[in-house]
Design a protein around this motif. Structure first.
Motif, short mmCIF file in Angstrom:
data_model
loop_
_atom_site.label_atom_id
_atom_site.label_comp_id
_atom_site.label_asym_id
_atom_site.label_seq_id
_atom_site.Cartn_x
_atom_site.Cartn_y
_atom_site.Cartn_z
N GLU A 19 0.85 -1.19 0.00
CA GLU A 19 0.00 0.00 0.00
C GLU A 19 0.88 1.23 0.00
N THR A 20 0.69 2.10 -0.98
CA THR A 20 1.48 3.32 -1.08
C THR A 20 0.73 4.35 -1.91
N ASN A 21 0.96 5.61 -1.60
CA ASN A 21 0.44 6.70 -2.42
C ASN A 21 1.57 7.35 -3.21
N ASP A 22 2.78 6.79 -3.09
CA ASP A 22 3.95 7.32 -3.80
C ASP A 22 4.01 6.88 -5.25
N HIS A 23 3.32 5.79 -5.60
CA HIS A 23 3.33 5.25 -6.95
C HIS A 23 1.90 4.98 -7.40
N PRO A 24 1.61 5.11 -8.67
CA PRO A 24 0.26 4.79 -9.17
C PRO A 24 -0.05 3.30 -8.96
N PRO A 25 -1.32 2.97 -8.72
CA PRO A 25 -1.69 1.56 -8.56
C PRO A 25 -1.29 0.74 -9.78
N GLY A 26 -0.77 -0.45 -9.55
CA GLY A 26 -0.37 -1.32 -10.64
C GLY A 26 1.06 -1.14 -11.10
N THR A 27 1.79 -0.24 -10.46
CA THR A 27 3.19 0.00 -10.82
C THR A 27 4.10 -0.95 -10.07
N VAL A 28 5.11 -1.47 -10.74
CA VAL A 28 6.10 -2.32 -10.10
C VAL A 28 7.01 -1.43 -9.26
#
Length: 64
Positions: A19-28
């Motif tokens: 879970e992170t808001n630093d990267h778009p969902p679905g990003t490796v």
């Protein structure tokens, strides 16, 4: 290179989500084990960690 690219199930094997808001969902966001291909043929998919959005739920508040 897989980090920073969108997850592609034909090239990657997702072994974890973070879970992170630093990267778009679905990003490796991390590569645990690299994948290998010869020409157009995939020998082994890369094992990766994929971003998912943080949940909006709040932790229960303690009563005073």
């Amino acid at each position: 290179p897989t980090i920073g690219n969108m997850f592609d199930p034909s090239l990657h094997e997702a072994i974890q989500q973070v879970e992170t808001n630093d990267h778009p969902p679905g990003t490796v966001v991390a590569e645990v084990q690299p994948g290998y291909a010869t020409g157009e043929r995939l020998i082994r998919a890369a094992m990766v960690v994929v971003a998912k959005p943080k949940s909006e739920e709040e932790a229960p508040k303690a009563e005073s």
